[in-house]
Design a protein around this motif. Structure first.
Motif, short mmCIF file in Angstrom:
data_model
loop_
_atom_site.label_atom_id
_atom_site.label_comp_id
_atom_site.label_asym_id
_atom_site.label_seq_id
_atom_site.Cartn_x
_atom_site.Cartn_y
_atom_site.Cartn_z
N UNK A 52 -35.55 23.15 -16.16
CA UNK A 52 -35.26 21.89 -16.83
C UNK A 52 -33.92 21.96 -17.55
N UNK A 53 -33.66 23.07 -18.20
CA UNK A 53 -32.40 23.24 -18.92
C UNK A 53 -31.23 23.21 -17.94
N UNK A 54 -31.35 23.93 -16.85
CA UNK A 54 -30.28 23.98 -15.85
C UNK A 54 -30.09 22.60 -15.22
N UNK A 55 -31.17 21.91 -14.91
CA UNK A 55 -31.07 20.56 -14.36
C UNK A 55 -30.34 19.61 -15.31
N UNK A 56 -30.63 19.72 -16.59
CA UNK A 56 -29.96 18.88 -17.59
C UNK A 56 -28.47 19.19 -17.65
N UNK A 57 -28.11 20.47 -17.59
CA UNK A 57 -26.70 20.86 -17.59
C UNK A 57 -26.00 20.31 -16.36
N UNK A 62 -22.35 16.45 -13.76
CA UNK A 62 -22.13 15.39 -12.78
C UNK A 62 -21.62 14.12 -13.45
N UNK A 63 -22.19 13.78 -14.59
CA UNK A 63 -21.74 12.60 -15.33
C UNK A 63 -20.29 12.76 -15.78
N UNK A 64 -19.97 13.94 -16.31
CA UNK A 64 -18.59 14.20 -16.75
C UNK A 64 -17.63 14.17 -15.57
#
Length: 100
Positions: A52-57, A62-64
């Protein structure tokens, strides 16, 4: 649990109530406070899902990246418009090609 060699100690600050809770819980489990804290730490880490942490990063990256791409595209578009305006304002000299 097998006895394992240790070579480090840490000193932690707790309130009187927290100390009593640690002592009480360790006693209930029939283990030392040291073993209780180590087991609590191991259990805590089992509950952390690094996926979950890696997915959030990755999502944030991707957004940046998308924002950066958009900003670059916008800057290039502005530069192209400026170049077009500049070439339109350059005097037309026969036999001379406008700079692009």
């Amino acid at each position: 649990m097998a006895v394992r060699p240790t070579d480090e100690q840490i000193l932690i600050s707790v309130t009187s109530a927290e100390k009593e809770l640690l002592l009480k819980n360790a006693r209930k489990c029939g283990i030392s406070v040291n073993t209780y804290v180590i087991r609590a730490l191991e259990e805590y880490h089992k509950n952390i899902d690094t996926t979950d942490v890696i997915d959030e990063i990755i999502d944030q990256m991707n957004q940046a990246t998308n924002k950066a791409i958009s900003a670059i595209d916008n800057a290039l578009s502005i530069a192209d418009e400026s170049n077009n305006r500049n070439s339109e304002m350059e005097p037309k000299t026969p036999g001379r090609e406008p700079k692009n």
